[in-house]
Structure formats: structure tokens, C-alpha cells
Design a protein around this motif. Structure first.
Motif, PDB file in Angstrom:
ATOM      1  N   UNK A   1       0.835  -1.200   0.000  1.00  0.00           N
ATOM      2  CA  UNK A   1       0.000   0.000   0.000  1.00  0.00           C
ATOM      3  C   UNK A   1       0.870   1.251   0.000  1.00  0.00           C
ATOM      4  N   UNK A   2       1.954   1.224   0.775  1.00  0.00           N
ATOM      5  CA  UNK A   2       2.902   2.338   0.782  1.00  0.00           C
ATOM      6  C   UNK A   2       3.553   2.479  -0.598  1.00  0.00           C
ATOM      7  N   UNK A   3       3.960   1.356  -1.187  1.00  0.00           N
ATOM      8  CA  UNK A   3       4.593   1.398  -2.508  1.00  0.00           C
ATOM      9  C   UNK A   3       3.626   1.963  -3.553  1.00  0.00           C
ATOM     10  N   UNK A   4       2.374   1.518  -3.516  1.00  0.00           N
ATOM     11  CA  UNK A   4       1.389   2.008  -4.486  1.00  0.00           C
ATOM     12  C   UNK A   4       1.145   3.508  -4.302  1.00  0.00           C
ATOM     13  N   UNK A   5       1.069   3.960  -3.059  1.00  0.00           N
ATOM     14  CA  UNK A   5       0.877   5.389  -2.797  1.00  0.00           C
ATOM     15  C   UNK A   5       2.068   6.195  -3.290  1.00  0.00           C
ATOM     16  N   UNK A   6       3.261   5.672  -3.066  1.00  0.00           N
ATOM     17  CA  UNK A   6       4.477   6.349  -3.539  1.00  0.00           C
ATOM     18  C   UNK A   6       4.477   6.472  -5.060  1.00  0.00           C
ATOM     19  N   UNK A   7       4.100   5.413  -5.748  1.00  0.00           N
ATOM     20  CA  UNK A   7       4.029   5.466  -7.208  1.00  0.00           C
ATOM     21  C   UNK A   7       2.981   6.472  -7.668  1.00  0.00           C
ATOM     22  N   UNK A   8       1.863   6.512  -6.970  1.00  0.00           N
ATOM     23  CA  UNK A   8       0.799   7.455  -7.329  1.00  0.00           C
ATOM     24  C   UNK A   8       1.269   8.899  -7.185  1.00  0.00           C
ATOM     25  N   UNK A   9       2.155   9.146  -6.222  1.00  0.00           N
ATOM     26  CA  UNK A   9       2.654  10.501  -5.984  1.00  0.00           C
ATOM     27  C   UNK A   9       3.696  10.945  -7.003  1.00  0.00           C
TER      28      UNK A   9
END
Length: 404
Positions: A188-196
Motif C-alpha cells: 500500500x505504501x509502494x502504491x501510494x508512492x508510485x501514485x505521488x
């Protein structure tokens, strides 16, 4: 095109080694879902990760530049203290050679992740594919539970029968809801980082939002409150250190969603408050009552902290990594570990302009909060806890500070 990219990116390192390391780190991250056999998982790691990492260290003359930084020096001192206790302390649970093997595997793993960090495109490839696997398994689990098994979507149906596995032929089996919650929190952290990240078009952003939704819903249904708080802390750290319009927009959206959820599920939240910390406070009070017995010298590497509730239920660890490490390795051991974590945070802050440092900061804060109550060991065979803690350690050690 891919061949040209690989040739330019790893010209000085060797195609076979770097590709094997990328495969090995992917297996370490995603093999926990894709394998339904623990021995097969271990064999894959030895062949695709640990052996190539050893060859890489020999080829690069032990990668001395990697270890010439404060966090790495403290890391080596910490591992040295673990080995010293394994060799001389009578309370250690395994012999010196077993602990030496474990320490070497940790060094190989951290070196492998650090090497991929210095070849960012390959690390990005590992992160994206691992995220896809995790998101697919999260949604497949939800589909299997609600469509195939036709379980009702209600608080009563899931509060005491929590999620931790796909439920089909042993795939995606993480053994415990707390482990499952923390494991999916990583992605979830990785996906949020990619989204940013800048340059994410509408289709990529849509995929990432769907991935986050599936992962977050899975984590919610594990009812691992430690995972909830850890993910919240890691996500907050990531959004703040990213310091962009998109990150503050997501922060505002998250605050609104949390307020609405608190209003909608207020009775359930009150019940969770009544449940408390599931007796952990009794274990921690018991640990404090024995502090005088081990505070200086500890009980030995891997020693069990035995505690029995009045009901007769027994546990063999302190339900807090910080307390457990102090119990095993004494004042010097916990001091080295705290110094190591603080040095990593300081480096992440120094490198905060780098996208990978922002990701590592979010993952490290996630791990630090999780270790308060939900992680019992990091010095043991490969497990989800390696992805939780040692993976961001490898990223941070592999980063080079920007030249000012």
C-alpha cells in the motif's frame, strides 16, 4: 529496446548477476504469495538471491563503499554483537554456526537491495511487478471470500474470523492476520508512492487507486489494529516528506475519509476500544517486572520470553520487538538497534529529495510503529518481516547522498 536498456544500465556490473538479484528480490517480496511450499521458497532464494549476492560481493571486492557510511557501520556492529552473544552467551537458542549463517544471509540480502537501489530502473521494475502481484492477490482474496464462499460483509462476520490467506490451495497464505496486515501494508505504501510520482497518466493512476483500494480493504478485514496504525504512520510520513500538491491533496482526502469512517462505524470503534491491546499490557508489565534480571547482559540470542496468562495461555516473546531485543541482547544490543534505526532516519532525511528515500522513509516508519507491538523477531530466516524491515534498510544503505 529492453536489451539496450539492460546493456546500458548494468554494463559495469554484469547482466547475469544483476538480473538474478532483481529476480531474487522479487521472489523474496512476492514468493510468499506465489509459493505454497516453504521449502521451495527457500530454495528459490538461495539460487536467485543469496548466491548471486555473494558472487556480487566477491566481484565488487566486498562493496567497501557501501559499508563506509554511519548506518552501515552501526549495522555491522549490531550483527557483530548478535554473533558475539550467539557464541558466548549460554542462553542462546542455536549454536554459533547457525547464527553466522543467518547473519551472512542478512548481509547478502541488504547488499542485494542496495545494489538494485543503485540501478534504480531495475528496482522500479521489481517494485511494480511485486505490487501487481500483491494487488491481484488482495482482490482475488476478496473475490473468493465474498463471491465464491459468499461470506457476509459485516463486522460480526469478520471480527473474529479475520483474513490472512487466499483460501485456495495454500496460495497467499501468510499464516496470521497480523502478518498479512503488515505485509499488504508494504505494498500500500509502494502504491501510494508510485501514485505521488510525477508523470502518472490517468490509466496508471486508476490502476494504482484500484490497487490501493483492494490492499486497504484486505488490511481492514485482517482486524490487525497494529497494521492500521502502522500503515497510517507510514503513509503520513510518506505524504509529508514528499511535500507536493498531490501528497497534500491525498492527505486531505485521507483525513476526510477517516472522519467519515469514524462517524459511520462509531459503535464498532467503541467495541475495538473495549477490546484494548489483547492482553499485551500484561506481557509488558511482566517484562518490566523481570527487567532487573536481564537489563544489562540480556538472556542470549534468540532466547524465549516466556509469559503465561492467568487463563493458562502461554507466549514465548514479549509482543514488542524493542522489548524482545533488549531481553535477548541486553543494554548494548538495544542501544545499537535504536542507534541503527535513528541513523537510517537521519539518512532518509538527508536524502529526502530523492524519490527512493521518500519511499524508504514511509516503509521504515511503517516498520518502526509495527515493531512496537506486532513484530517479534528480525534476526531469523527469510519471512515477511524481512520485507517489512530489511528491505527499506537495503534501499537506504544503497542511496548516495545528493551533492550540494
Amino acid at each position: 529496446m529492453l536489451r539496450q536498456l539492460i546493456g546500458r544500465e548494468i554494463k559495469g556490473l554484469g547482466k547475469v548477476l544483476i538480473l538474478l538479484l532483481a529476480l531474487g528480490v522479487f521472489i523474496q517480496l512476492s514468493g510468499l504469495l506465489l509459493n505454497n511450499d516453504g521449502s521451495r521458497y527457500a530454495t528459490q532464494l538461495y539460487l536467485s538471491l543469496f548466491l548471486p549476492a555473494l558472487l556480487l560481493l566477491l566481484r565488487e571486492r566486498l562493496m567497501l563503499d557501501l559499508w563506509r557510511q554511519l548506518p552501515a557501520v552501526i549495522f555491522l556492529f549490531l550483527l557483530g554483537w548478535v554473533l558475539l552473544y550467539a557464541g558466548v552467551h549460554p542462553g542462546s537458542d542455536k549454536d554459533f554456526w547457525n547464527w553466522l549463517k543467518l547473519v551472512l544471509l542478512l548481509i547478502f540480502y541488504v547488499a542485494a537491495v542496495a545494489s538494485l537501489t543503485r540501478h534504480e530502473k531495475f528496482l522500479m521494475l521489481v517494485l511494480v511487478i511485486s505490487l501487481i502481484v500483491a494487488a491481484v492477490f488482495a482482490w482475488l482474496t476478496l473475490y473468493y471470500q465474498f463471491v465464491v464462499l459468499d461470506r457476509p460483509l459485516s463486522y460480526e462476520a469478520f471480527r473474529w474470523v479475520r483474513l490472512w490467506e487466499l483460501g485456495w490451495r495454500g496460495f497467499g497464505d501468510l499464516k496470521h492476520p497480523i502478518i498479512a496486515g503488515l505485509y499488504y501494508s508494504i505494498f500500500t505504501i509502494i502504491a501510494t508512492w508510485l501514485l505521488l510520482r510525477p508523470g502518472m497518466g490517468p490509466w496508471r493512476s486508476l490502476f494504482l487507486m484500484l490497487a490501493i483500494a483492494g490492499l486497504a480493504f484486505y488490511i481492514l478485514l485482517t482486524f490487525s489494529r497494529g497494521s492500521w496504525f502502522s500503515l497510517g504512520a507510514g503513509g503520513l510520513a510518506l505524504l509529508l516528506i514528499t511535500n507536493s500538491r498531490k501528497s497534500y491533496a491525498l492527505l486531505s482526502l485521507g483525513a476526510v475519509v477517516l472522519c467519515l469512517a469514524a462517524y459511520w462505524f462509531w459503535p464498532e470503534l467503541q467495541n475495538e476500544q473495549r477490546v484494548g491491546v489483547n492482553g499485551r499490557e500484561l506481557i509488558w508489565v511482566g517484562w518490566l517486572g523481570r527487567l532487573s534480571e536481564f537489563w544489562l547482559m540480556g538472556r542470549g540470542a534468540g532466547a524465549d520470553f516466556e509469559f503465561t496468562f492467568p487463563t493458562g495461555q502461554s507466549f514465548i516473546h514479549a509482543h514488542s520487538l524493542y522489548l524482545q531485543l533488549w531481553y535477548e541482547y541486553g543494554l548494548v544490543g538495544i542501544g545499537l538497534f535504536v542507534a541503527f534505526v535513528l541513523s537510517l532516519l537521519f539518512k532518509a532525511w538527508q536524502c529526502r529529495a530523492l524519490p527512493l528515500a521518500q519511499l524508504a522513509m514511509g516503509l521504515l516508519v511503517l516498520a518502526m510503529v509495527a515493531m512496537i507491538s506486532d513484530v517479534y523477531a528480525i534476526f531469523h530466516r527469510p519471512s515477511p518481516y524481512w520485507a517489512l524491515f530489511w528491505f527499506p534498510v537495503g534501499i537506504l544503505l544503497g542511496l548516495r547522498k545528493p551533492v550540494t
